[in-house]
Design a protein around this motif. Structure first.
Motif, PDB file in Angstrom:
ATOM      1  N   VAL A   1     -17.911  16.563  12.377  1.00 10.19           N
ATOM      2  CA  VAL A   1     -17.413  17.923  12.571  1.00 10.19           C
ATOM      3  C   VAL A   1     -16.912  18.044  14.008  1.00 10.19           C
ATOM      4  CG1 VAL A   1     -18.900  19.016  10.839  1.00 10.19           C
ATOM      5  CG2 VAL A   1     -19.728  18.740  13.160  1.00 10.19           C
ATOM      6  N   PRO A   2     -16.046  18.997  14.283  1.00 12.64           N
ATOM      7  CA  PRO A   2     -15.580  19.184  15.662  1.00 12.64           C
ATOM      8  C   PRO A   2     -16.729  19.617  16.575  1.00 12.64           C
ATOM      9  CG  PRO A   2     -14.147  20.300  14.093  1.00 12.64           C
ATOM     10  CD  PRO A   2     -15.351  19.882  13.327  1.00 12.64           C
ATOM     11  N   ALA A   3     -16.716  19.102  17.789  1.00 15.11           N
ATOM     12  CA  ALA A   3     -17.714  19.465  18.800  1.00 15.11           C
ATOM     13  C   ALA A   3     -17.121  20.490  19.765  1.00 15.11           C
ATOM     14  CB  ALA A   3     -18.163  18.223  19.556  1.00 15.11           C
ATOM     15  N   PRO A   4     -17.974  21.247  20.447  1.00 10.14           N
ATOM     16  CA  PRO A   4     -17.455  22.296  21.335  1.00 10.14           C
ATOM     17  C   PRO A   4     -16.570  21.786  22.466  1.00 10.14           C
ATOM     18  CG  PRO A   4     -19.796  22.607  20.904  1.00 10.14           C
ATOM     19  CD  PRO A   4     -19.434  21.285  20.327  1.00 10.14           C
ATOM     20  N   ASP A   5     -16.766  20.515  22.880  1.00 11.78           N
ATOM     21  CA  ASP A   5     -15.974  20.002  24.008  1.00 11.78           C
ATOM     22  C   ASP A   5     -14.682  19.328  23.556  1.00 11.78           C
ATOM     23  OD1 ASP A   5     -17.040  17.813  22.792  1.00 11.78           O
ATOM     24  OD2 ASP A   5     -17.751  16.837  24.627  1.00 11.78           O
TER      25      ASP A   5
ATOM     26  N   MET B   1     -18.990  15.820  16.498  1.00 10.24           N
ATOM     27  CA  MET B   1     -20.437  15.875  16.306  1.00 10.24           C
ATOM     28  C   MET B   1     -20.770  15.201  14.983  1.00 10.24           C
ATOM     29  SD  MET B   1     -21.562  19.778  17.377  1.00 10.24           S
ATOM     30  CE  MET B   1     -20.661  20.583  16.051  1.00 10.24           C
ATOM     31  N   LEU B   2     -22.006  14.746  14.886  1.00 10.41           N
ATOM     32  CA  LEU B   2     -22.561  14.309  13.608  1.00 10.41           C
ATOM     33  C   LEU B   2     -23.409  15.445  13.064  1.00 10.41           C
ATOM     34  CD1 LEU B   2     -23.307  12.232  11.420  1.00 10.41           C
ATOM     35  CD2 LEU B   2     -25.199  11.505  12.907  1.00 10.41           C
TER      36      LEU B   2
ATOM     37  N   ASP C   1     -37.266  26.638   0.150  1.00 11.90           N
ATOM     38  CA  ASP C   1     -35.952  27.011  -0.375  1.00 11.90           C
ATOM     39  C   ASP C   1     -35.016  27.502   0.730  1.00 11.90           C
ATOM     40  OD1 ASP C   1     -35.672  26.361  -3.011  1.00 11.90           O
ATOM     41  OD2 ASP C   1     -36.638  28.165  -3.776  1.00 11.90           O
ATOM     42  N   LEU C   2     -34.862  26.670   1.774  1.00  5.59           N
ATOM     43  CA  LEU C   2     -34.031  27.053   2.911  1.00  5.59           C
ATOM     44  C   LEU C   2     -33.083  25.918   3.293  1.00  5.59           C
ATOM     45  CD1 LEU C   2     -36.753  28.649   5.231  1.00  5.59           C
ATOM     46  CD2 LEU C   2     -35.185  29.843   3.676  1.00  5.59           C
ATOM     47  N   PRO C   3     -31.813  26.242   3.548  1.00  6.65           N
ATOM     48  CA  PRO C   3     -30.893  25.238   4.068  1.00  6.65           C
ATOM     49  C   PRO C   3     -31.031  25.117   5.584  1.00  6.65           C
ATOM     50  CG  PRO C   3     -29.716  27.279   3.682  1.00  6.65           C
ATOM     51  CD  PRO C   3     -31.138  27.523   3.252  1.00  6.65           C
ATOM     52  N   PHE C   4     -30.821  23.910   6.101  1.00  5.25           N
ATOM     53  CA  PHE C   4     -30.878  23.697   7.550  1.00  5.25           C
ATOM     54  C   PHE C   4     -29.837  22.670   7.940  1.00  5.25           C
ATOM     55  CE2 PHE C   4     -33.326  20.188   5.978  1.00  5.25           C
ATOM     56  CZ  PHE C   4     -33.135  19.157   6.884  1.00  5.25           C
ATOM     57  N   GLN C   5     -29.533  22.617   9.224  1.00  6.48           N
ATOM     58  CA  GLN C   5     -28.592  21.632   9.741  1.00  6.48           C
ATOM     59  C   GLN C   5     -29.019  21.196  11.132  1.00  6.48           C
ATOM     60  OE1 GLN C   5     -25.433  24.811   9.928  1.00  6.48           O
ATOM     61  NE2 GLN C   5     -24.661  23.532  11.614  1.00  6.48           N
ATOM     62  N   VAL C   6     -28.649  19.967  11.485  1.00  6.77           N
ATOM     63  CA  VAL C   6     -28.840  19.425  12.825  1.00  6.77           C
ATOM     64  C   VAL C   6     -27.506  18.829  13.238  1.00  6.77           C
ATOM     65  CG1 VAL C   6     -30.084  17.788  14.272  1.00  6.77           C
ATOM     66  CG2 VAL C   6     -31.263  18.887  12.354  1.00  6.77           C
ATOM     67  N   ASP C   7     -26.919  19.355  14.320  1.00  7.55           N
ATOM     68  CA  ASP C   7     -25.654  18.848  14.851  1.00  7.55           C
ATOM     69  C   ASP C   7     -25.957  18.017  16.090  1.00  7.55           C
ATOM     70  OD1 ASP C   7     -24.358  20.217  12.880  1.00  7.55           O
ATOM     71  OD2 ASP C   7     -23.481  21.745  14.184  1.00  7.55           O
ATOM     72  N   LEU C   8     -25.608  16.739  16.061  1.00  7.29           N
ATOM     73  CA  LEU C   8     -25.867  15.821  17.167  1.00  7.29           C
ATOM     74  C   LEU C   8     -24.556  15.456  17.850  1.00  7.29           C
ATOM     75  CD1 LEU C   8     -28.366  13.415  15.360  1.00  7.29           C
ATOM     76  CD2 LEU C   8     -28.953  15.219  16.978  1.00  7.29           C
ATOM     77  N   TRP C   9     -24.514  15.581  19.181  1.00  7.01           N
ATOM     78  CA  TRP C   9     -23.311  15.163  19.894  1.00  7.01           C
ATOM     79  C   TRP C   9     -23.626  14.788  21.339  1.00  7.01           C
ATOM     80  CZ3 TRP C   9     -24.557  20.260  19.655  1.00  7.01           C
ATOM     81  CH2 TRP C   9     -24.265  21.109  20.723  1.00  7.01           C
ATOM     82  N   LEU C  10     -22.740  13.976  21.881  1.00  5.57           N
ATOM     83  CA  LEU C  10     -22.806  13.528  23.273  1.00  5.57           C
ATOM     84  C   LEU C  10     -21.540  14.002  23.979  1.00  5.57           C
ATOM     85  CD1 LEU C  10     -23.984   9.822  22.842  1.00  5.57           C
ATOM     86  CD2 LEU C  10     -25.246  11.624  24.030  1.00  5.57           C
ATOM     87  N   PRO C  11     -21.634  15.046  24.764  1.00  5.87           N
ATOM     88  CA  PRO C  11     -20.443  15.442  25.522  1.00  5.87           C
ATOM     89  C   PRO C  11     -19.964  14.279  26.397  1.00  5.87           C
ATOM     90  CG  PRO C  11     -22.123  17.152  25.631  1.00  5.87           C
ATOM     91  CD  PRO C  11     -22.764  15.963  24.989  1.00  5.87           C
ATOM     92  N   ASP C  12     -18.668  14.193  26.574  1.00  5.40           N
ATOM     93  CA  ASP C  12     -18.085  13.107  27.359  1.00  5.40           C
ATOM     94  C   ASP C  12     -18.721  13.055  28.745  1.00  5.40           C
ATOM     95  OD1 ASP C  12     -16.462  11.008  28.019  1.00  5.40           O
ATOM     96  OD2 ASP C  12     -14.735  12.257  28.527  1.00  5.40           O
ATOM     97  N   GLY C  13     -19.291  11.892  29.094  1.00  3.60           N
ATOM     98  CA  GLY C  13     -19.915  11.725  30.394  1.00  3.60           C
ATOM     99  C   GLY C  13     -21.318  12.259  30.514  1.00  3.60           C
ATOM    100  N   SER C  14     -21.884  12.773  29.427  1.00  2.17           N
ATOM    101  CA  SER C  14     -23.223  13.357  29.485  1.00  2.17           C
ATOM    102  C   SER C  14     -24.289  12.296  29.296  1.00  2.17           C
ATOM    103  CB  SER C  14     -23.384  14.429  28.408  1.00  2.17           C
ATOM    104  OG  SER C  14     -24.721  14.889  28.357  1.00  2.17           O
ATOM    105  N   ALA C  15     -25.399  12.428  30.033  1.00  2.00           N
ATOM    106  CA  ALA C  15     -26.552  11.550  29.863  1.00  2.00           C
ATOM    107  C   ALA C  15     -27.575  12.158  28.918  1.00  2.00           C
ATOM    108  CB  ALA C  15     -27.198  11.269  31.218  1.00  2.00           C
TER     109      ALA C  15
END
Length: 666
Positions: free
Chosen positions: A156-160, A164-165, A175-189
């Motif tokens: 999916v598109p990331a904010p920067d 994102m994954l 009975d609840l949906p959930f999501q986890v968005d994982l991303w590494l901004p460029d240059g981020s540690a």
């Protein structure tokens, strides 16, 4: 390098998970995380209220995963790598979205404990679980039922402007949906994780969330957190406030300082930045921080006792290092569930990354100075305002539709979305994921009739909406069976029994008999339960039920027959189990119990002397030690009574072998 997301294959020695247990879990759920039988008057009001709120009473509609083994073979696992110049994260979408590893590329250090094997163990709410990495726990107190389940995954598109994954699924306990968005901004540690839990229903829902991070348990490792007190919880089931870091003569901030299993739920002051760090002797390690909604922080340690060490070895290869867990949750403790209003959502941002601090300060005797050193270094590496800004930037992107599907989860979300007419931006549950398990329920939804084609009922659905559909459905044996399961889940045991009796009259034999037997056992009717279990086993064998069904049914039946004082009948059922299953540890232990009940303590002892492993041993389970001591006491007592003197002598003469040290009372 620009941030990339790519597929790969991770090859690990892994034990096959085996099929799900086809018997619906009807037993009352053993909530080992409740703080004993005492009142909650001494706890903070909000904490006590959330401890009372909606504790888990049943695993339904989730099925157990208890048919795995300990025979590991090289196995290829689908993995997804997120990488930039500074970090590399490897994610396992087919195993609960676990972050298997997180590497600091600048130093070459692994920031997590990454288990070198995939060994299921009975630590999740529904059974199979494995240790290591970062796991996402949703549902109810404990390791969630999705620990070894596939999640949906997509780019999916990331904010920067990057990618994102996204990982998402429908959690079935609540009975609840959930999501986890994982991303590494460029240059981020720092690896960012944007998490959202939604309640699409017209009623409040209880929410439980803890992100559990395993770190290598090395000499000198210290866990630091901005707190001066914690709630301590152990297998003695006592929750009490203790000072941090020193309590009971030990510095609990060092995972190897104590000898017992322990949870420390830290009491972070309001307004304090949320973080927890695990730093080695050199002051380097991992830090986790988040926006303020994720208020809880916790340290879990196995302890250095024989039982703790044995548990560590049980989860990986002998001779490899152990781990501790640093965790972050919605509530102060894992004994709580947080209400989420109808139509509402919880959302927050987490960040995981390397931290380097002055070891003289972080390992000094001045706890406040040690905390301040970590807080200052974290503030320089990732300011609090930057985390808040990243969260605000991410929120609109949480609704962005996936660009490219990378992995598929279950079809249960698609079924629930159709039933409720739900639109869940950002987390589509495609109709293409619907499978054979969902097909009868989709038919019920569309036609008012539930028709199953298999010889054994598939998974049941138990929520109020599905129960209403079953009550109004065209009659039939499968409809009656599933209605009984839903009624049982709702606490209407008499109606459940009537429904199962109707299913039995209409030709659904052993599945209905087994449910009636389980109901009898739960209702305090051991003789009737034993009769029905014996009849269910006979009917299942005549019907040529699957190996998994026969093994699960026989185990329950033997246990019930022993409880009714009928060891000879129990031995007969056990003898009819297939040779391969009878050779497995759970049945070897059951066989020792049968021999002891028939008066042959020496033969029962020989089973232990020969050696076996119970593959699906539950966390904290003391059955091995309990059966061993019962055998030892009978060997010492002979035909006489088992007195306190006999018990003491048995423990002197027959010490529990180290290989059977697991339970807290070993």
């Amino acid at each position: 390098m620009a941030t990339t997301i790519r597929r790969t294959v991770l090859t690990l020695p892994a034990a096959p998970l085996g099929p799900e247990n086809p018997l619906p879990p009807l037993a009352v759920f053993p909530d080992v995380h409740r703080p004993g039988s005492g009142g909650l008057e001494d706890f903070p009001a909000e904490m006590a209220r959330q401890m009372r709120y909606a504790p888990l009473r049943s695993l339904l509609p989730v099925r157990r995963r208890d048919d795995y083994s300990r025979e590991r073979v090289p196995t290829d696992l689908d993995a997804i790598v997120i990488e930039n110049d500074l970090l590399r994260a490897t994610v396992l979408p087919s195993l609960g979205g676990r972050v298997h590893s997180l590497e600091d590329k600048a130093s070459g250090r692994s920031l997590l404990y990454s288990n070198p094997v995939l060994q299921p163990a009975g630590f999740a709410l529904n059974g199979a679980w494995f240790s290591g990495g970062i796991e996402w726990n949703i549902g109810a107190t404990g390791h969630g039922p999705l620990s070894v389940a596939p999640l949906h995954a997509a780019r999916v598109p990331a904010p920067d402007g990057g990618e994102m994954l996204r990982l998402w699924e429908w959690e079935r306990l609540r009975d609840l949906p959930f999501q986890v968005d994982l991303w590494l901004p460029d240059g981020s540690a720092f690896l960012y994780a944007g998490v959202r839990v939604r309640n699409p229903h017209d009623r409040p829902a209880p929410v439980y969330w803890w992100s559990n991070t395993a770190v290598r348990e090395e000499p000198g490792l210290r866990v630091l957190v901005p707190a001066e007190s914690a709630w301590h919880f152990g297998y003695e089931r006592s929750l009490r406030r203790v000072p941090v870091p020193s309590a009971d003569g030990a510095d609990s901030s060092y995972p190897l300082a104590g000898d017992r299993h322990a949870d420390h739920f830290y009491d972070l002051p309001d307004g304090e930045r949320r973080w927890i760090a695990a730093l080695g002797e050199d002051g380097r390690g991992l830090v986790q921080t988040s926006t303020d909604l994720l208020r809880g922080r916790k340290l879990f340690v196995w302890g250095t006792s024989p039982a703790g060490r044995r548990q560590q070895e049980w989860l990986t290869e002998p001779g490899t290092g152990g781990y501790a867990e640093i965790q972050a949750g919605l509530a102060r403790t894992q004994l709580e569930h947080v209400p989420l209003e109808a139509g509402g959502e919880f959302a927050w941002l987490e960040a995981y990354g390397p931290l380097a601090a002055d070891p003289a300060r972080t390992h000094g005797a001045d706890w406040r100075a040690a905390r301040a050193e970590v807080a200052d270094r974290l503030g320089a590496a990732l300011p609090r305002a930057e985390v808040d800004a990243a969260f605000a930037a991410w929120r609109p992107y949480a609704d962005h539709e996936p660009k490219e599907l990378l992995a598929a989860g279950s079809g249960w979300g698609a079924l629930e979305a159709e039933r409720g007419g739900l639109e869940l931006p950002g987390t589509p549950f495609p109709a293409a994921t619907l499978g054979e398990e969902q097909r009868p329920w989709q038919e019920l939804l569309r036609t008012g009739a539930l028709t199953e084609r298999g010889p054994v009922p598939g998974p049941s659905l138990v929520s109020p909406r599905w129960r209403e559909l079953l009550e109004a459905a065209e009659p039939g044996p499968y409809t009656a069976y599933h209605l009984g399961v839903a009624q049982w889940h709702a606490g209407d045991r008499s109606q459940a029994a009537r429904s199962w009796e109707r299913a039995l009259r209409e030709g659904l034999t052993w599945p209905a008999l087994r449910c009636l037997a389980a109901a009898d056992r739960a209702g305090g009717h051991p003789e009737r339960a034993a009769d029905r279990y014996a009849a269910a086993v006979e009917a299942a064998r005549a019907a040529r039920a699957s190996r998994a069904a026969l093994a699960a049914l026989a185990h329950e039946a033997v246990t019930a027959l022993l409880a009714a004082g009928r060891p000879d009948a129990a031995a007969g059922v056990l003898a009819g189990v297939g040779a391969a299953d009878r050779a497995r540890g759970r049945f070897r232990l059951l066989g020792a119990r049968v021999l002891l009940a028939r008066g042959d303590a020496s033969a029962a002892r020989a089973v232990f002397d020969e050696g076996f492993e119970v593959d699906d041993l539950r966390e904290g389970e003391a059955s091995l030690a309990e059966v061993w001591w019962a055998i030892a006491e009978r060997l010492v007592a002979g035909d006489g009574p088992v007195t306190e003197a006999v018990r003491a002598r048995a423990r002197r003469l027959h010490p529990l072998p180290e290989r059977y040290h697991f339970g807290a009372r070993s």
